[in-house]
Design a protein around this motif. Structure first.
Motif, short mmCIF file in Angstrom:
data_model
loop_
_atom_site.label_atom_id
_atom_site.label_comp_id
_atom_site.label_asym_id
_atom_site.label_seq_id
_atom_site.Cartn_x
_atom_site.Cartn_y
_atom_site.Cartn_z
N MET A 67 58.77 42.48 106.41
CA MET A 67 57.93 42.54 107.60
C MET A 67 56.97 43.73 107.56
O MET A 67 55.89 43.67 108.14
CB MET A 67 58.81 42.61 108.85
CG MET A 67 59.35 41.26 109.24
SD MET A 67 58.02 40.10 109.55
CE MET A 67 58.94 38.61 109.73
N GLY A 68 57.39 44.80 106.90
CA GLY A 68 56.50 45.96 106.79
C GLY A 68 55.21 45.59 106.08
O GLY A 68 54.12 46.00 106.49
N SER A 608 61.72 49.96 103.49
CA SER A 608 61.70 49.73 102.05
C SER A 608 63.08 49.30 101.57
O SER A 608 64.10 49.65 102.17
CB SER A 608 61.25 50.98 101.29
OG SER A 608 62.30 51.91 101.21
N LYS A 609 63.03 48.55 100.50
CA LYS A 609 64.25 48.00 99.94
C LYS A 609 65.25 49.10 99.61
O LYS A 609 66.43 49.01 99.93
CB LYS A 609 63.90 47.23 98.66
CG LYS A 609 64.75 46.01 98.41
CD LYS A 609 64.26 45.33 97.14
CE LYS A 609 64.56 43.84 97.13
NZ LYS A 609 63.85 43.18 96.03
N VAL A 615 63.43 44.15 107.03
CA VAL A 615 63.63 42.90 107.76
C VAL A 615 62.91 41.83 106.95
O VAL A 615 61.72 41.93 106.70
CB VAL A 615 63.00 42.99 109.17
CG1 VAL A 615 63.13 41.65 109.90
CG2 VAL A 615 63.68 44.10 109.98
N GLY A 616 63.67 40.85 106.51
CA GLY A 616 63.09 39.82 105.65
C GLY A 616 62.21 38.87 106.43
O GLY A 616 62.35 38.73 107.65
N THR A 617 61.30 38.21 105.73
CA THR A 617 60.39 37.31 106.42
C THR A 617 61.04 35.96 106.71
O THR A 617 60.89 35.43 107.80
CB THR A 617 59.12 37.06 105.58
OG1 THR A 617 59.51 36.48 104.34
CG2 THR A 617 58.37 38.34 105.32
N GLU A 647 64.01 44.77 116.82
CA GLU A 647 64.29 43.36 117.04
C GLU A 647 64.03 42.96 118.49
O GLU A 647 63.46 41.91 118.76
CB GLU A 647 65.76 43.12 116.67
CG GLU A 647 66.09 41.68 116.38
CD GLU A 647 65.67 41.26 114.97
OE1 GLU A 647 65.16 42.10 114.21
OE2 GLU A 647 65.83 40.06 114.67
N GLU A 648 64.41 43.83 119.44
CA GLU A 648 64.24 43.53 120.86
C GLU A 648 62.77 43.26 121.19
O GLU A 648 62.43 42.30 121.88
CB GLU A 648 64.73 44.71 121.70
CG GLU A 648 66.24 44.78 121.82
CD GLU A 648 66.83 43.52 122.45
OE1 GLU A 648 66.37 43.15 123.55
OE2 GLU A 648 67.73 42.92 121.82
#
Length: 872
Positions: A67-68, A608-609, A615-617, A647-648
């Motif tokens: 997401m970044g 970053s990983k 957060v994955g797409t 997330e909220e």
RNA sequence: UGCACAGUGGCUCAACGGUAGAGCACCCCGCCGUUAACGGGUUGGUUAUAGGUUCGAUUCCUAUCUGUGCAGCCA
């Protein structure tokens, strides 16, 4: 339990058939339809519409975007979509910066060919990530820098630089690992050691390497920064500092014991030359050996050896205490005849200026520290008032009046600077000189996965370029062995290296260095203009049609190198008459990075990983849809600022879209909006509306106006644009409530024809302004509500809505009444009062009167339609 | 250490030198065969600190503090 997309909808307490907003149901459907219809294709040379070149920095295909990463593509996409709706011929291309070290590392660790690894990553990132975000790229123009039909032209461009003397071979120090027998990139050096052998110190070695002469363009690159007023000032300043222009002089000192030997120094402060108490050479300076006396030989040799083992990085970041040793010889100050010692110290760099510096402890911080450490004299030659202050406790860096400087005493130091240069020139002691911090661009890489440099080395003809018709020099795919050891993989491949000289046909060896990947990205924006051209890098006519880029979006991490190199390429190609523009990017937007709380460090860090806070797409798209992800990244922070993913907040945007969804689908459900008739609905007649409907009608116009301005190039306030959409939707629900609906739905409430027309108008405009930011839901509702059928178009090629300025202005205003600048009262008044009328209202206001209490009014300040300030 | 940018309600952000406002969260009311719920409403701010300019400063100026980014001895 989730209620399905179509079902008896009881969750909202109404028993009726209704759809719930499930993004997954239609996002991919529209992506496919848009692509099939080709609505994002750019037309070369279209003169009927203005062109708009929208560019986003192309990614390195590392395998998985999170997401970044998505933020930058979202921002650029919104800009492209908005322009398209405003009637521009938009070029919005995408490609892959596909050469680079990670592919080679993957080859070593996974035994996978770099090309296979890269291609597989590209496919995934393009099809599963970028396309599913709903981006509006013209994929026909996709470029991949590691494909031979791209690097063919990278090589051709290199040869143009070579032919114009802008590509040259020079000796330069490199990081060398004695175990791997190979050159290391700076990022492969960790704590002065090889990344693969922490116990092995990296050495500095001199090697012959290829450079591009960017310094030839130092001045234009600096001056033309003024043309880039629409770049962030921080980026301009960073580039300015990087180029680092200094005006000063070269001064020549003669060695006392060897009158035919001279040392030239560069200084920006020739005015301080009477304050010289020593001279310092860089340890690598070739004069060192010649100038060292026998007594000092041992100490000097030791010091030189020590500094050889410090990488450049060490020398710059190391502790600030000064080190150095004297050579035992002396020079004569050409201005006053003083004899001062020569030292070497590693605070002097060989590759800046002349690698030699005059030490003026009284007026330079570093020299002061050095003199203090080694007890060298500190001579004051400038004082604030012309009177020597005596003992100096720190270096005096300001300008002032000259002292202790012979015939120059009393002069202003700025004036003296000119006089000293004049004096030096007349007496052949030196000369005025402009020095740049910018260095030539070292482009040689002893790597496999890069663009081969298209030259051969011939014993009889020297360095010979590959003729155009023999390009590209293909990077061999078969039989290559990548181990990370033993030097360049290409160099070990006889079938690649052994060739014949294009000139004399004799035996020759191919150049085995590949190019820095920054070269690939220094011209990709030109290739997009003519991406599939098999005969040339790009047709000038097409490049000149599209260039310059009207909006470039990318991360600040490229603020210096990539942008500077691209500017350099553009200027060089302009001088070769290949393009006309002299700056590639007229507008630059640097988006901030995306951060998230990282459990491993307990801090908020860049996503970053390696930090484990990504957060994955795929997961997010599946649960909430791409539109929610897009809205959140646009909304959560201004675009240039850092964005903290939570997330909220992202779910909050999902709720907002659900509200939009429900409003429109209920409108259809209740029959208040009939998709078949939406095209023939009467226009909204503002005068005929009741007060509440008038307010809603105004709200629509106000929203269109606000979003239009917020999305404009002058602002790019995506966050406030979305807030305005929120407000409008809140207004719609409020209106329903005011009309007697108790559940926020049009179902079960009767509306007049005028009101129905108003709803249709509101929905149409809402969807249009939302379309660039949330493309899928806008398209779906646009179609469901019948607008697509009525207007015969996808929403994304529909013209951007207009607004009626008069309806965005309220007739009744609130007039603020102040006494001495303090708010005392607020009264409602009609817009457009004269100054006298406003003054009268203020003077008759009871609260104001009691505050004035008979005192004389000294002044009345009226801001029309805003306030009256009574000064007593 | 230098340069740049930023400090405004719990959070994220707005406000041509002229009424400090949004969205989200919290809380309250309503709706409900409640469970990715939903509709409505109320709170909540000495605009980092100290000075200055001005009729009037969140906005302009100066200094300080805090945070973030970039640079790294460039003579």
């Amino acid at each position: 339990m989730r209620v399905g997309p179509m079902g008896i909808c009881s969750i909202r307490g109404r028993s009726m058939v209704s759809q719930q907003y499930v993004a997954q149901d239609f996002e991919e459907k529209w992506q496919a339809k848009w692509e099939e219809a080709g609505i994002y294709r750019a037309d070369d040379g279209d003169t009927t519409r203005p062109k708009f070149y929208s560019l986003v920095m192309f990614p390195y295909p590392s395998g998985d975007l999170h997401m970044g990463h998505m933020r930058v593509y979202t921002v650029s996409d919104v800009i492209s979509r908005t322009r398209r709706m405003h009637g521009y011929n938009v070029l919005n291309p995408m490609g892959w910066d596909a050469f680079g070290l990670p592919a080679e590392n993957a080859a070593i660790s996974r035994k996978m060919h770099p090309e296979v690894w890269t291609k597989q990553n590209i496919r995934f990132m393009r099809d599963e990530q970028l396309k599913k975000l709903g981006t509006s790229f013209d994929w026909r123009r996709e470029v991949t820098t590691c494909d031979s039909d791209y690097y063919h032209w990278t090589q051709w461009l290199f040869l143009q630089f070579f032919k114009h003397n802008l590509a040259v071979r020079k000796e330069a120090p490199v990081n060398w690992c004695p175990i791997c027998q190979t050159v290391l990139a700076n990022e492969q050096v960790e704590d002065g050691a090889c990344w693969r052998h922490p116990e092995t110190k990296v050495e500095q070695r001199l090697m012959s390497q290829w450079f591009l002469k960017i310094t030839d363009y130092a001045d234009p690159l600096l001056l033309d920064l003024d043309k880039l007023q629409n770049w962030p000032s921080s980026v301009r300043i960073m580039q300015q500092n990087w180029i680092g222009k200094s005006e000063g002089a070269l001064l020549t000192f003669t060695v006392e014991s060897k009158p035919n030997l001279q040392i030239t120094v560069f200084t920006t402060r020739p005015d301080t030359v009477f304050g010289v108490s020593y001279l310092v050479l860089a340890p690598e300076n070739p004069l060192v050996a010649e100038l060292t006396t026998d007594e000092c030989k041992e100490a000097v040799a030791k010091y030189v050896d020590q500094s050889k083992h410090k990488t450049e990085l060490d020398r710059m970041t190391g502790e600030k205490t000064k080190t150095g040793v004297p050579l035992g010889t002396y020079v004569i100050n050409p201005f006053n005849g003083d004899v001062v010692p020569i030292w070497i110290a590693d605070y002097v760099l060989m590759n800046y200026g002349t690698g030699a510096v005059m030490g003026v402890p009284g007026h330079d911080d570093r020299d002061f520290a050095f003199a203090k450490t080694f007890n060298l004299p500190i001579i004051e030659v400038i004082s604030p008032d012309g009177n020597p202050t005596g003992e100096l406790n720190e270096a005096y860096l300001e300008h002032g009046k000259m002292v202790n400087s012979g015939k120059f005493n009393g002069l202003d130091s700025r004036e003296a600077k000119k006089k000293f240069i004049e004096h030096a020139t007349e007496n052949k002691l030196g000369v005025g000189r402009t020095q740049f911090r910018l260095r030539d661009w070292l482009i040689s890489r002893q790597r496999y996965w890069g663009c081969p440099i298209p030259l051969v080395h011939c014993a009889t003809c020297g360095i010979v370029p590959i003729p155009d018709e023999q390009l590209p020099v293909v990077l061999p795919v078969e039989g290559i062995e990548i181990t990370g050891e033993g030097g360049s993989p290409l160099g070990r491949m006889d079938s690649f290296v052994k060739t014949s000289c294009p000139k004399c046909k004799g035996e020759a060896r191919r150049e085995t260095d590949t190019m820095d990947t920054f070269i690939d990205s220094s011209w990709y924006f030109l290739r997009y203009a003519d991406a599939k051209n098999p005969a040339e890098a790009f047709a000038s006519s097409k490049a000149n049609y599209w260039m310059p880029v009207d909006q470039y979006v990318g991360g600040v991490e490229h603020a210096i190198l990539h942008l500077l190199y691209s500017r350099f390429f553009t200027k060089a190609l302009r001088d070769m008459k290949l393009v006309q523009c002299d700056e590639p990017f007229t507008n630059l937007l640097s988006q901030g990075m995306v951060t998230k709380f990282s459990p491993s460090s307990g801090r908020i860090e860049k996503m970053s990983k390696s930090r484990g806070n990504v957060v994955g797409t795929a997961d997010f798209f599946k649960r909430y849809g791409a539109d929610s992800a897009r809205l959140f990244t646009l909304f959560a922070a201004p675009v240039e600022q850092e964005l903290e993913w939570n997330e909220e907040g992202a779910i909050g945007q999902y709720r907002f879209l659900s509200r939009v969804w429900r409003f429109v689908t209920d409108l259809i459900e209740s029959g208040a909006l009939k998709p078949d008739l939406v095209g023939s609905m009467p226009a909204v007649d503002h005068a005929a509306l009741d007060e509440k409907s008038k307010a809603l009608h105004s709200l629509v116009h106000k929203t269109v106006k606000a979003v239009t301005l917020d999305l404009s190039q002058e602002r790019y306030n995506f966050n406030t644009a979305i807030a305005r959409c929120h407000e409008m939707v809140n207004g719609l629900y409020k209106y329903l409530q005011d009309c007697g609906s108790d559940n926020g739905s049009t179902v079960g409430t009767e509306f007049s024809e005028q009101q129905k027309a108003l709803f249709a108008f509101a929905v149409r405009n809402l969807l249009l302004v939302l379309a660039p930011m949330a493309p899928h839901i806008s398209e779906e509702l646009w179609q469901q509500a019948g607008f697509a059928k009525a207007e015969g178009k996808f929403i994304h090629v529909t013209t951007w809505p207009t607004f009626d300025e008069t309806l965005t202005i309220d007739n009744q205003i609130e007039l603020v009444l102040q006494v001495n600048g303090k708010i005392v009262s607020k009264v409602s008044a009609p817009r457009g009062l004269t100054k006298a009328q406003s003054e009268e209202i203020a003077q008759n206001d009871p609260k104001i009167r009691s505050k004035i209490d008979g005192q004389t009014i000294r002044k009345l300040i009226v801001v029309p339609d805003k306030l009256v300030n009574v000064v007593i």
